[in-house]
Design an enzyme around this catalytic site. Sequence first.
Site, mmCIF file in Angstrom:
data_model
loop_
_atom_site.group_PDB
_atom_site.id
_atom_site.type_symbol
_atom_site.label_atom_id
_atom_site.label_comp_id
_atom_site.label_asym_id
_atom_site.label_seq_id
_atom_site.Cartn_x
_atom_site.Cartn_y
_atom_site.Cartn_z
ATOM 1 N N ASN A 1 44.777 46.651 57.321
ATOM 2 C CA ASN A 1 45.846 47.136 58.190
ATOM 3 C C ASN A 1 46.825 47.977 57.364
ATOM 4 O O ASN A 1 46.698 48.072 56.149
ATOM 5 C CB ASN A 1 46.542 45.978 58.918
ATOM 6 C CG ASN A 1 47.205 45.020 57.952
ATOM 7 O OD1 ASN A 1 48.143 45.361 57.259
ATOM 8 N ND2 ASN A 1 46.686 43.781 57.884
ATOM 9 N N TYR A 2 47.787 48.573 58.020
ATOM 10 C CA TYR A 2 48.661 49.560 57.369
ATOM 11 C C TYR A 2 49.872 48.961 56.647
ATOM 12 O O TYR A 2 50.728 49.702 56.184
ATOM 13 C CB TYR A 2 49.172 50.562 58.407
ATOM 14 C CG TYR A 2 48.106 51.508 58.908
ATOM 15 C CD1 TYR A 2 47.508 52.407 58.039
ATOM 16 C CD2 TYR A 2 47.708 51.493 60.238
ATOM 17 C CE1 TYR A 2 46.528 53.278 58.491
ATOM 18 C CE2 TYR A 2 46.733 52.353 60.702
ATOM 19 C CZ TYR A 2 46.145 53.247 59.822
ATOM 20 O OH TYR A 2 45.178 54.112 60.255
#
Length: 396
Positions: free
Chosen positions: A206-207
């Site tokens: 994920n970011y």
Amino acid sequence: MKGKKIILGISGSIAAYKIPMLVRLLLKKGAEVKIVMTPSAASFVSPLVLSTLTKHPVLIELSSNETWANHVALGRWADLMIIAPASCNTIAKMANGICDNLLLAVYLSAACPVMVAPAMDEDMWNHPSLQQNLLKLKSYQNIVLNTEHGELASGLIGFGRMLEIEKLITEIDSFFNTKQRLKNKKALVTAGPTYENLDPVRYIGNYSSGKMGIAIAEILANEGCEVLLVLGPTPLTTVHTNIKTINVRSAQQMLNACMTHFTETDIAVMSAAVADYTPITVSDSKIKKNDGEFTIQLKKTTDILKQLGTIKTSSQVLIGFALENNNEKTYALKKLQEKNADAIVLNSLNDEGAGFAHDTNKITIFEKNGTETNYELKNKKEVAKDIVEKIIKLCL
Ligand code: CTP
């Protein structure tokens, strides 16, 4: 730092060439600086430059023909003595009470706290005698700073570089500015994303950058707290005497690290963006493409925050996060209750400038006692300060 009196002790290391910049920044912040050098330091940085900057004579010798440098008076004058760079040789002498130059005489008579910024090549840094000497300095309550990883004077790459000047300034700033309200407390902080492997070359991630969690770890550490940072895969790192980092990759590894250390923790802040699902099987070899569609089967990971919530004692403070983009308050309150946290920090993805990719964040904190506190959009460092203020109140 305004009005603070600082003795800067410089020993013989190539990093000494950076010290005029440190002096300039300290002076700019309003500190008064006096310099003591070892004789060998003068080969790396000019005493003339330093005396011109500080408007004080640079002291090197214990005595010359007519004058005697009063090391006791100097040690009593200062609010802080910083030894930067501290060479392997000077550290060894400090650790063992050797007093064969003025810098060491001032160190041994200093009535003020002493901060040490080591600088040397990696092999010397790793030598057990140096590490033992640093432990001795810590046992004398000296503040021993870490070194950085990077290019060394030898041309090798490794640990041993003196902290960059900006980071030294941050350490000195935090020494003067915080009240050490969390001294003797231990914290566990998770930060960053987790990566769940599919095969040797692919993962689900994920970011999350880890910025928010790292900022919280740093503010806790500035308050004197001993912090264990469990950090998912991110290029960001932190160097702070009070922070120990465990680097992990997967949700399972993050869980294992948290479970190992939670019982000895007073404060746990779960700010990592942990994967909720992980592949059921991880292929040992690279998955090859074929003509049809490709389906990945996922199983649930353990919710670390919830797991800690089931075993936490009444004296432990547990903080969770909630990242939402609809029904924010309802979901945040649900997480607060279901995960048995003492507070949930809500980030709404609907707020401009909040969330993963930004340097800013906008939060609302919901506490178990029903209190709801809304904050303005702020830099993540400032947001971390707000969160730590709440934690301090919850600890009392
Ligand atoms: N969390 C955790 N372990 C997980 C998942 C989440 O510790 N496996 C923690 C996060 O660190 C955060 C909180 O739980 O403090 C909430 O995370 P969030 O992703 O907002 O919520 P989830 O509980 O995962 O629920 P959902 O994704 O459905 O919103």
